[in-house]
Design a protein around this motif. Structure first.
Motif, PDB file in Angstrom:
ATOM      1  N   GLY A  54      24.578  27.351  46.264  1.00  0.00           N
ATOM      2  CA  GLY A  54      23.167  27.004  46.117  1.00  0.00           C
ATOM      3  C   GLY A  54      22.986  25.532  45.804  1.00  0.00           C
ATOM      4  O   GLY A  54      22.118  24.858  46.373  1.00  0.00           O
ATOM      5  N   TYR A  55      23.817  25.025  44.908  1.00  0.00           N
ATOM      6  CA  TYR A  55      23.758  23.607  44.543  1.00  0.00           C
ATOM      7  C   TYR A  55      24.073  22.733  45.753  1.00  0.00           C
ATOM      8  O   TYR A  55      23.385  21.734  46.027  1.00  0.00           O
ATOM      9  N   PHE A  56      25.117  23.128  46.486  1.00  0.00           N
ATOM     10  CA  PHE A  56      25.553  22.360  47.655  1.00  0.00           C
ATOM     11  C   PHE A  56      24.465  22.346  48.722  1.00  0.00           C
ATOM     12  O   PHE A  56      24.193  21.307  49.341  1.00  0.00           O
ATOM     13  N   MET A  57      23.834  23.491  48.940  1.00  0.00           N
ATOM     14  CA  MET A  57      22.791  23.593  49.958  1.00  0.00           C
ATOM     15  C   MET A  57      21.635  22.641  49.644  1.00  0.00           C
ATOM     16  O   MET A  57      21.130  21.946  50.535  1.00  0.00           O
ATOM     17  N   ALA A  58      21.228  22.591  48.377  1.00  0.00           N
ATOM     18  CA  ALA A  58      20.127  21.707  48.000  1.00  0.00           C
ATOM     19  C   ALA A  58      20.532  20.237  48.087  1.00  0.00           C
ATOM     20  O   ALA A  58      19.724  19.387  48.485  1.00  0.00           O
ATOM     21  N   LEU A  59      21.768  19.916  47.721  1.00  0.00           N
ATOM     22  CA  LEU A  59      22.234  18.541  47.838  1.00  0.00           C
ATOM     23  C   LEU A  59      22.303  18.110  49.300  1.00  0.00           C
ATOM     24  O   LEU A  59      21.968  16.966  49.637  1.00  0.00           O
ATOM     25  N   GLU A 111      19.003  31.859  34.554  1.00  0.00           N
ATOM     26  CA  GLU A 111      19.235  32.631  35.780  1.00  0.00           C
ATOM     27  C   GLU A 111      17.916  32.976  36.467  1.00  0.00           C
ATOM     28  O   GLU A 111      17.837  33.031  37.694  1.00  0.00           O
ATOM     29  N   ARG A 112      16.844  33.160  35.687  1.00  0.00           N
ATOM     30  CA  ARG A 112      15.532  33.414  36.293  1.00  0.00           C
ATOM     31  C   ARG A 112      15.071  32.197  37.098  1.00  0.00           C
ATOM     32  O   ARG A 112      14.564  32.326  38.217  1.00  0.00           O
ATOM     33  N   LEU A 113      15.215  31.021  36.513  1.00  0.00           N
ATOM     34  CA  LEU A 113      14.768  29.800  37.197  1.00  0.00           C
ATOM     35  C   LEU A 113      15.631  29.507  38.420  1.00  0.00           C
ATOM     36  O   LEU A 113      15.122  29.021  39.437  1.00  0.00           O
ATOM     37  N   PHE A 114      16.934  29.813  38.339  1.00  0.00           N
ATOM     38  CA  PHE A 114      17.795  29.604  39.508  1.00  0.00           C
ATOM     39  C   PHE A 114      17.314  30.470  40.664  1.00  0.00           C
ATOM     40  O   PHE A 114      17.169  29.983  41.801  1.00  0.00           O
ATOM     41  N   LYS A 115      17.050  31.732  40.396  1.00  0.00           N
ATOM     42  CA  LYS A 115      16.615  32.647  41.458  1.00  0.00           C
ATOM     43  C   LYS A 115      15.238  32.264  41.994  1.00  0.00           C
ATOM     44  O   LYS A 115      14.994  32.317  43.203  1.00  0.00           O
ATOM     45  N   ALA A 116      14.324  31.870  41.096  1.00  0.00           N
ATOM     46  CA  ALA A 116      12.989  31.468  41.545  1.00  0.00           C
ATOM     47  C   ALA A 116      13.061  30.206  42.403  1.00  0.00           C
ATOM     48  O   ALA A 116      12.414  30.118  43.460  1.00  0.00           O
ATOM     49  N   GLN A 154      19.761  24.438  36.542  1.00  0.00           N
ATOM     50  CA  GLN A 154      20.279  25.671  35.941  1.00  0.00           C
ATOM     51  C   GLN A 154      21.774  25.855  36.228  1.00  0.00           C
ATOM     52  O   GLN A 154      22.458  26.582  35.513  1.00  0.00           O
ATOM     53  N   VAL A 155      22.269  25.186  37.277  1.00  0.00           N
ATOM     54  CA  VAL A 155      23.649  25.417  37.696  1.00  0.00           C
ATOM     55  C   VAL A 155      24.626  24.984  36.618  1.00  0.00           C
ATOM     56  O   VAL A 155      25.489  25.758  36.189  1.00  0.00           O
ATOM     57  N   LEU A 156      24.524  23.739  36.166  1.00  0.00           N
ATOM     58  CA  LEU A 156      25.460  23.256  35.153  1.00  0.00           C
ATOM     59  C   LEU A 156      25.292  24.011  33.843  1.00  0.00           C
ATOM     60  O   LEU A 156      26.274  24.319  33.162  1.00  0.00           O
ATOM     61  N   VAL A 211      17.878  29.186  55.700  1.00  0.00           N
ATOM     62  CA  VAL A 211      17.182  30.467  55.504  1.00  0.00           C
ATOM     63  C   VAL A 211      18.153  31.631  55.354  1.00  0.00           C
ATOM     64  O   VAL A 211      18.095  32.354  54.337  1.00  0.00           O
ATOM     65  N   PRO A 212      19.068  31.885  56.301  1.00  0.00           N
ATOM     66  CA  PRO A 212      19.994  33.019  56.090  1.00  0.00           C
ATOM     67  C   PRO A 212      20.908  32.804  54.890  1.00  0.00           C
ATOM     68  O   PRO A 212      21.213  33.761  54.173  1.00  0.00           O
ATOM     69  N   ILE A 213      21.337  31.540  54.677  1.00  0.00           N
ATOM     70  CA  ILE A 213      22.200  31.274  53.516  1.00  0.00           C
ATOM     71  C   ILE A 213      21.441  31.551  52.229  1.00  0.00           C
ATOM     72  O   ILE A 213      21.966  32.161  51.292  1.00  0.00           O
ATOM     73  N   GLY A 214      20.184  31.116  52.179  1.00  0.00           N
ATOM     74  CA  GLY A 214      19.379  31.341  50.980  1.00  0.00           C
ATOM     75  C   GLY A 214      19.159  32.807  50.690  1.00  0.00           C
ATOM     76  O   GLY A 214      19.191  33.239  49.530  1.00  0.00           O
ATOM     77  N   ILE A 215      18.932  33.617  51.734  1.00  0.00           N
ATOM     78  CA  ILE A 215      18.723  35.059  51.538  1.00  0.00           C
ATOM     79  C   ILE A 215      19.988  35.707  50.977  1.00  0.00           C
ATOM     80  O   ILE A 215      19.925  36.503  50.022  1.00  0.00           O
ATOM     81  N   VAL A 216      21.149  35.360  51.542  1.00  0.00           N
ATOM     82  CA  VAL A 216      22.418  35.915  51.054  1.00  0.00           C
ATOM     83  C   VAL A 216      22.662  35.502  49.603  1.00  0.00           C
ATOM     84  O   VAL A 216      23.066  36.317  48.763  1.00  0.00           O
TER      85      VAL A 216
END
Length: 514
Positions: A54-59, A111-116, A154-156, A211-216
């Motif tokens: 998730g972190y990598f995708m956003a970076l 974890e809530r904020l990461f998922k949101a 939230q990752v770190l 999109v597919p990566i985010g859903i998984v």
């Protein structure tokens, strides 16, 4: 650094690996509220993979668009200012709100904020991929940046609070490698996707791939992430709204004129906004001091800044990331626009830099502890030399051939050695209870630097390249590279200061032990 203490962490002579893994009782414990299975962390591999992907995708989305900019210009008829806003709009929103995202994690649960944030990022990526004009794309990129600012801090915090000992050291090294290499890998992946032209969609898969990566990842996060109770307290249960409302216009006053100035022929309003940056910064600092005096927690936590070595570390990271992001942005445009590289060839041109940067960022802990700061100085000197070599490669309209690719590897190696240890060592000085605010501050600093790098060095390139001189674009890259040399050498000075600071701290602790 051997035989010294960094904050609450005891650093031994076994090297940097021991520094990250050997913790005092104050930090080597499970944070209250983290749900674990008996005997330790549940599914540690899945937890770490979910967080880091998730972190990598956003970076990646901070740079993956760079290689796609010529295609976006062609398909959406975008001008230079729009292209810079497509690249910088995401990072502006991300940078301004990162610390607020970290604070919300403490209040509502990491974890809530990461998922949101992950859900919002995935939806915004879909919207970017479907955008019909440059205005829509810029708006959706800003929304993407807001979602990233909610997710990434939230990752770190989750890594700090979930893993212990050597597992935590390895997880943090993996996080540092992702942070360091994500920007460059984005350029490579962007080139591959644009060239593949999947379904005839040109630049759109650059965003739709999320999109597919985010859903998984969202499904995995529901199954894997530990539940962390909010860390509410009298001082930390509020968002510093006053800080957000004064920091945001300060950043915009600096960045917007730099981004739009070239295409708007440097209008008076641009200079007025740039001049307003100074009083706005003074106002922001005054507001933050007032928030702190009230007993609340400001968006720029003074307790974090006062930790040993934090301020020079922030300056060093800022300077390095200005050069790093600005150089990548301009080079991607130059290779395609002036030299006729395909998107794929442009993306792959950055692969040596990505490989060197990522490997150094992960394996730097094997450097003996007492040599880490010295290596940082040497690495940045190498980075400055690499930028100087670019002047020779580009000034006459060429790019250096094979020397360019070798120089990219040298640049990644040097900047990786100089930057990655600084980031991790700065965080190692911070207690786990302050991880959210510290990671938010460091990440905000790095992202602001990217905005300034893209806006300032990108504008320098576009301005000189628009001239009528022979090889104007090559001269623009030479000017940019010269500016990069100067900024990197200033960073060398801060790295040298940190090296001496560590020596003085070791000497003081040794004297106190006598």
């Amino acid at each position: 650094m051997s035989e010294s203490e960094i904050g609450p962490n005891r650093v031994t002579a076994t090297g940097a690996r021991g520094a990250a893994a050997t913790l005092s009782p104050a930090t080597n414990h499970r944070t209250p509220g983290v749900a674990d299975a008996p005997g330790g962390v549940r599914r540690p591999g899945l937890i770490l993979a979910t967080l880091l992907v998730g972190y990598f995708m956003a970076l990646l989305d901070g740079s993956i668009v760079n290689v796609a900019l010529p295609s976006i210009r062609e398909k959406l008829h975008a001008n230079g200012a729009s292209l810079q806003m497509v690249a910088a709009g995401y990072i502006i929103a991300y940078a301004v709100l990162l610390v607020t995202g970290a604070r919300l994690g403490r209040i509502l649960g990491h974890e809530r904020l990461f998922k949101a944030g992950l859900a919002g990022f995935t939806i915004a990526s879909l919207a970017c991929g479907l955008a019909q004009n440059s205005g829509e794309l810029i708006i959706f990129r800003v929304i993407q940046g807001i979602a990233a600012a909610v997710m990434l801090p939230q990752v770190l915090s989750l890594i700090q609070q979930t893993f212990q000992g050597e597992a935590r050291a390895k997880a943090m090294s993996a996080w540092t490698a992702v942070l360091a290499s994500g920007i460059v890998v984005g350029q490579v992946l962007g080139g591959v996707l644009v060239t593949a032209n999947l379904f005839g969609w040109s630049w759109r898969p650059v965003f739709l791939v999320n999109v597919p990566i985010g859903i998984v990842l969202w499904i995995a996060s529901i199954r894997a992430l530990p539940s962390v109770k909010p860390q509410n307290s009298a001082a930390n249960n509020k968002v510093d709204l006053a800080g957000v409302l004064t920091l945001s216009p300060t950043i915009l006053a600096l960045v917007v004129p730099l981004v739009l100035g070239h295409d708007e022929h440097w209008p008076i309003w641009g200079w007025v906004l740039l001049a307003a940056t100074v009083p706005l910064l003074v106002l922001f600092l005054a507001v933050e001091r007032r928030v702190a005096r009230r007993g609340d927690s400001p968006i720029l936590p003074g307790r974090i800044l006062e930790m040993s070595g934090m301020k020079p570390s922030l300056v060093l990271i800022f300077l390095v990331m200005v050069v790093y992001a600005g150089n990548l942005f301009a080079t991607a445009i130059h290779l395609q626009g002036a030299l006729g590289f395909s998107a794929l060839k442009t993306g792959l041109a950055f692969a040596p830099c990505a490989l060197a940067f990522g490997l150094v960022s992960y394996f730097w802990r094997n450097i003996p502890a007492h040599l880490i700061r010295r290596f940082s100085v040497i690495g940045l000197v190498i980075g400055a030399a690499s930028m100087a070599a670019q002047i020779w490669m580009f000034k006459d309209g060429g790019y250096g051939g094979v020397w360019f690719y070798l120089n990219q590897m040298v640049f990644g190696l040097g900047v990786g050695i100089g930057n990655a240890p600084t980031m991790t060592l700065a965080l190692m000085r911070v207690p786990v209870t302050e991880a959210a605010d510290a990671s938010g501050t460091l990440a905000t600093n790095a992202q602001l630097a990217q905005v300034v790098g893209i806006a300032s060095l990108g504008t320098l390139y576009l301005t000189v390249a628009a001239g009528h001189a022979v090889h104007a674009a090559g001269q623009a890259m030479a000017y940019l590279s010269g500016a990069g040399v100067v900024v990197t050498l200033v960073a060398v000075g801060f790295a040298y200061y940190l090296y001496n600071l560590d020596k003085h701290e070791r000497a003081a602790k040794a004297a106190a032990a006598l």
